[in-house]
Design a protein around this motif. Structure first.
Motif, PDB file in Angstrom:
ATOM      1  N   ASP A  36       0.842  -1.197   0.000  1.00  0.00           N
ATOM      2  CA  ASP A  36       0.000   0.000   0.000  1.00  0.00           C
ATOM      3  C   ASP A  36       0.881   1.253   0.000  1.00  0.00           C
ATOM      4  O   ASP A  36       1.642   1.491   0.929  1.00  0.00           O
ATOM      5  CB  ASP A  36      -0.922  -0.008   1.224  1.00  0.00           C
ATOM      6  CG  ASP A  36      -1.921   1.129   1.180  1.00  0.00           C
ATOM      7  OD1 ASP A  36      -1.506   2.285   1.427  1.00  0.00           O
ATOM      8  OD2 ASP A  36      -3.106   0.874   0.903  1.00  0.00           O
ATOM      9  N   GLU A  37       0.751   2.082  -1.043  1.00  0.00           N
ATOM     10  CA  GLU A  37       1.636   3.234  -1.182  1.00  0.00           C
ATOM     11  C   GLU A  37       1.419   4.275  -0.095  1.00  0.00           C
ATOM     12  O   GLU A  37       2.368   4.947   0.338  1.00  0.00           O
ATOM     13  CB  GLU A  37       1.456   3.864  -2.564  1.00  0.00           C
ATOM     14  CG  GLU A  37       1.961   2.981  -3.698  1.00  0.00           C
ATOM     15  CD  GLU A  37       1.915   3.680  -5.038  1.00  0.00           C
ATOM     16  OE1 GLU A  37       2.584   4.729  -5.185  1.00  0.00           O
ATOM     17  OE2 GLU A  37       1.194   3.201  -5.931  1.00  0.00           O
ATOM     18  N   SER A  38       0.189   4.429   0.366  1.00  0.00           N
ATOM     19  CA  SER A  38      -0.051   5.396   1.433  1.00  0.00           C
ATOM     20  C   SER A  38       0.654   4.979   2.716  1.00  0.00           C
ATOM     21  O   SER A  38       1.139   5.828   3.474  1.00  0.00           O
ATOM     22  CB  SER A  38      -1.560   5.551   1.670  1.00  0.00           C
ATOM     23  OG  SER A  38      -2.125   4.332   2.149  1.00  0.00           O
ATOM     24  N   GLU A  39       0.730   3.679   2.962  1.00  0.00           N
ATOM     25  CA  GLU A  39       1.423   3.212   4.153  1.00  0.00           C
ATOM     26  C   GLU A  39       2.934   3.315   3.993  1.00  0.00           C
ATOM     27  O   GLU A  39       3.651   3.596   4.961  1.00  0.00           O
ATOM     28  CB  GLU A  39       1.008   1.778   4.467  1.00  0.00           C
ATOM     29  CG  GLU A  39      -0.447   1.691   4.923  1.00  0.00           C
ATOM     30  CD  GLU A  39      -0.868   0.287   5.304  1.00  0.00           C
ATOM     31  OE1 GLU A  39      -0.215  -0.673   4.843  1.00  0.00           O
ATOM     32  OE2 GLU A  39      -1.839   0.156   6.046  1.00  0.00           O
TER      33      GLU A  39
ATOM     34  N   ALA B   9       4.359   5.724   2.388  1.00  0.00           N
ATOM     35  CA  ALA B   9       4.577   7.146   2.645  1.00  0.00           C
ATOM     36  C   ALA B   9       4.517   7.457   4.141  1.00  0.00           C
ATOM     37  O   ALA B   9       5.303   8.252   4.656  1.00  0.00           O
ATOM     38  CB  ALA B   9       3.548   7.974   1.888  1.00  0.00           C
ATOM     39  N   THR B  10       3.578   6.833   4.851  1.00  0.00           N
ATOM     40  CA  THR B  10       3.448   7.074   6.287  1.00  0.00           C
ATOM     41  C   THR B  10       4.661   6.558   7.046  1.00  0.00           C
ATOM     42  O   THR B  10       5.214   7.235   7.910  1.00  0.00           O
ATOM     43  CB  THR B  10       2.180   6.384   6.823  1.00  0.00           C
ATOM     44  OG1 THR B  10       1.043   6.896   6.125  1.00  0.00           O
ATOM     45  CG2 THR B  10       2.020   6.636   8.311  1.00  0.00           C
TER      46      THR B  10
ATOM     47  N   ASN C 124       7.315   7.438  -2.722  1.00  0.00           N
ATOM     48  CA  ASN C 124       6.714   7.720  -1.425  1.00  0.00           C
ATOM     49  C   ASN C 124       7.746   7.899  -0.312  1.00  0.00           C
ATOM     50  O   ASN C 124       7.402   7.872   0.870  1.00  0.00           O
ATOM     51  CB  ASN C 124       5.740   6.594  -1.061  1.00  0.00           C
ATOM     52  CG  ASN C 124       4.525   6.593  -1.953  1.00  0.00           C
ATOM     53  OD1 ASN C 124       3.638   7.419  -1.796  1.00  0.00           O
ATOM     54  ND2 ASN C 124       4.499   5.682  -2.917  1.00  0.00           N
TER      55      ASN C 124
END
Length: 420
Positions: free
Chosen positions: A68-71, A73-74, A101
């Motif tokens: 998951d790219e958002s994770e 990045a996080t 990311n």
């Protein structure tokens, strides 16, 4: 954070979550290094808090994709160095997702990932733009991919391309003048016509590491060399005329067949005496005292040779020191044994090596450990103190004694099967 169902591999997100969860990595490494994850309505299995350092080492974790790219990045907003060597990344698109990311990433190591069969689109290469140091050793990456990447990195300073089986160099239409250090050891570059292309693409090079390429000779006029490599100050060559390079003050010469019969001390003295401007040889400073001793040794070594075999350097040194009386022989015996880490794929074992044994005997010792016959294995020596300053050195010469490599406790022996 899911395991890839198609490949059976793991995602970067899953590996980070497992390795740096509070259960496995309970202590924060300083302010700003913890990553707080808000609970999700889907009941994400991510821990409430992950304590991530800014230097992530995820070597040999079976990673095949980003996750998951958002994770990503996080988790990785503060990460500046990322080691993904010895994983199973096969697609540049997945690498691009990871880099896109991690906005502060400065260093990336992709060594030993099977990326040779994948193409890199220019749009995906934009994610590499913030890097300054990139390691692509033993990825079999094509020159087209290398050029696609370097075109997108305006401040790339260090590039590692060892063990990629290059026998030629493809020119890029877009040069990379920012590059200062290029490691391209243990390839198959034999013709100077190919090596000179590196100067055409990387005019800002200060250090060029070319060891173990069996370069035949350097066929280039002095004034042309000055234009090709105007800034070169350090070079690591195998069987080449190092002293022809302009401004050269640092030299690393490894595995030169012509010098194999000599002891370590004799080799160093002969090289120092031949190179009047060199200030650093094989990582060690050449002092004024060492230079005088080396030049005197050089005179004694050649003074009984036939006139037609005397090198030009001999005459200039004789004019300075005159003919010298021989010195008494000094016995400088090396350390008897060392304790090293042997790596073969995921297998890591500690081995005690007798330094008096030869490379051929070492391979026989390794046979029951790695289950490979000596003629089917490649063995490399890695100096742990120098790290990336010196690329892995292949132990090619069966009759060469291990003590001549200056091995120390804690160094590493890397074993790889020969390709069919």
């Amino acid at each position: 954070m899911e395991v890839s169902e198609e490949t059976g591999g793991r995602t970067l997100v899953e590996v980070i979550s497992d390795k740096y969860s509070p259960d496995n990595f309970p202590y924060c490494r300083g302010p700003g290094k913890g990553v707080v994850i808000l609970s999700s309505p889907q009941s994400s299995p991510v821990k409430d808090r992950l304590n991530l350092p800014s230097v992530l080492v995820l070597e040999g974790c079976g990673i095949t994709e980003a996750g998951d790219e958002s994770e990503v990045a996080t988790f990785c907003a503060h990460v500046v160095e990322l080691d993904l060597s010895h994983n199973q990344l096969r697609e540049w698109s997945e690498v691009s997702k990871i880099l896109a990311n991690i906005p502060n990433l400065d260093f990336l190591n992709l060594s030993m990932n099977p990326l040779s069969g994948s193409n890199l689109e220019p749009s995906a290469a934009e994610a590499f733009s913030g890097l300054r140091r990139l390691v692509l050793n033993n990825t079999r990456v094509s020159w087209d991919v290398v050029h696609t990447i370097t075109r997108e990195i305006p401040e790339l300073q260090e590039l590692f391309l060892s063990l990629n089986e290059y026998d030629s160099v493809a020119l890029s239409p877009v040069p990379c003048p920012s590059l200062r250090l290029l490691h391209i050891t243990d390839n198959q570059l034999q013709d100077w016509s190919e090596v000179r292309k590196l100067g055409m693409m990387y005019s800002g090079l200060r250090s060029l590491i070319l060891a173990n390429n069996s370069l035949n000779s350097i066929l280039e006029p002095q004034d042309s060399l000055c234009r090709l490599f105007p800034n070169l100050k350090s070079i690591n060559l195998h069987n080449s005329e190092a002293h022809m390079f302009p401004q050269l003050r640092e030299v690393r010469l490894m595995g030169i067949p012509l010098l194999q019969p000599y002891t370590t001390t004799e080799r160093r003295s002969l090289i120092v005496a031949r190179l009047p401007a060199v200030a650093v040889l094989n990582g060690s400073v050449v002092t004024d005292g060492e230079r005088e001793d080396a030049e005197r040794f050089f005179v004694r070594y050649y003074q009984d040779s036939p006139e037609d075999e005397l090198p030009q350097r001999y005459h200039s040194l004789v004019s300075r020191y005159g003919r010298l009386a021989p010195l008494a022989e000094i016995d400088l015996r090396p350390q008897c044994s060392v304790l090293v880490n042997m790596r073969y794929g995921e297998q890591v074992e500690q081995l005690t090596l007798r330094l008096e044994q030869t490379v051929a005997e070492l391979k026989k010792q390794l046979r029951p450990v790695v289950q490979l016959p000596p003629n089917r294995m490649r063995v490399f020596y890695i100096d742990q103190q120098l790290g990336y300053a010196l690329a892995p050195q292949e132990l090619k010469y069966g009759a060469r004694a291990l003590h001549s490599y200056s091995m120390r406790d804690g160094d590493e022996i890397l074993v790889m099967p020969k390709s069919q």
